[in-house]
Design an enzyme around this catalytic site. Sequence first.
Site, PDB file in Angstrom:
ATOM      1  N   ASN A  89     -13.353   0.556   1.520  1.00  0.00           N
ATOM      2  CA  ASN A  89     -13.045   1.978   1.322  1.00  0.00           C
ATOM      3  C   ASN A  89     -11.599   2.231   0.890  1.00  0.00           C
ATOM      4  OD1 ASN A  89     -11.426   1.917   3.603  1.00  0.00           O
ATOM      5  ND2 ASN A  89     -12.835   3.051   4.912  1.00  0.00           N
ATOM      6  N   LYS A  90     -10.828   1.167   0.662  1.00  0.00           N
ATOM      7  CA  LYS A  90      -9.413   1.352   0.346  1.00  0.00           C
ATOM      8  C   LYS A  90      -9.206   1.756  -1.124  1.00  0.00           C
ATOM      9  CE  LYS A  90      -8.009   0.299   4.501  1.00  0.00           C
ATOM     10  NZ  LYS A  90      -9.292   0.305   5.203  1.00  0.00           N
ATOM     11  N   ASN A  91      -7.997   2.270  -1.429  1.00  0.00           N
ATOM     12  CA  ASN A  91      -7.697   2.720  -2.799  1.00  0.00           C
ATOM     13  C   ASN A  91      -7.785   1.585  -3.807  1.00  0.00           C
ATOM     14  OD1 ASN A  91      -6.989   4.918  -1.202  1.00  0.00           O
ATOM     15  ND2 ASN A  91      -5.314   5.527  -2.547  1.00  0.00           N
TER      16      ASN A  91
END
Length: 388
Positions: free
Chosen positions: A186-188
């Site tokens: 879910n990270k950038n």
Amino acid sequence: MSNSTPEFIPFTRPSFNQETIDAVSEVLRSGWVTSGPKLAEFETTLSKYFGDRPVRCFANGTATMKIALQVAGIGEGDEVITTPISWVATSNVILSVGAKPVFVDIDPVTRNIDLNKVATAITPKTRAIMPVYLAGLPVDMDQLYALASQYNLRVIEDAAQAFGSLWKGKKIGSFGDLVSFSFQANKNLTTVEGGCLVLSNADEAKLAEKFRLQGLTRQGMDGMDVDVLGGKDNLTDVNAAIGLEQLKQLPNYQARRTQLARHYFDAIRAELKTAGLDDLQLELPVENFTDSNWHMFQVVLPLDQLKADRAQVMTDLKDLGIGTGVHYPAITGFTLYKNQGYKTSDTPIAQRIGKSILTLPLFPAMADEDIGRIAKGFVGILQKYRKN
């Protein structure tokens, strides 16, 4: 029966383009799928991104933090100051090296550790500060490093959510002590699972490398030695190939996240005004468009003014096809920590925010109209449960 049910909006979703899929296929076809040339390329590219500082990649962002503690020589009997509002990995890694987490309350506006309260928590056993940059918003970096310098402490930055965030125009990770990032789904920037540690010098980078793979050092064709106890935390070439492609797309992703976050402020405020809820004490995030990478858009619910709890609000949003998340309950409320004598009441701001914080959807592939739909649905739910 109507078939016009709107599409479900998850709270987050990674984006992978065709180039990424092709890059992964190429690695699989090459026959070298574990740590190899792609990992070396990824680490070199990341090092350039962080201003030529040493970077080592790991299987996940938990390993990066644990190894940062080990590199700093933190262990049995040591204390590490951190925040109670984070993913539990932040404090679990402190416990895992035999040290003790010391929780300092958070700032109610930034929701990050309150640096003004850190000094009173420092004891002769304190060895490090581990701040967390919630939703990608950094703490005051000048104040953080002034504190560390004053008390001679290491800083292990839990920048898991802050890839691409800035401080006074400089990238988080391009300066400082030990800086840990996560590349979880879910990270950038994602490698599906993974993380990296930015280090201050070559010796500590070499030590991190040993801890990453069983403490091993190789010499010549057949020489091996093990002089520290390491684990199995290496990143594969498959993950690295994904990361290299994600880096190319990061500027576009970042611009889109910022755009969507701006839209959220406008849409929620407009809906609150229309609904006559101007006196509702809904807490929006800090409107920071210079430093934050807008990893998440989080609100704090005015539970005292509602006839519903957070779970009910989340259920109603789900019924409208809107996914949400909780990031995070106070760590000190978990049984593992309560059993060690920690109490959520010792950090009352974290206790309140941990019960009422809510993550709304935010990811680059969202459409502008998604924000409008979420804001309308969300404020409608607040209106429905508003106490008279």
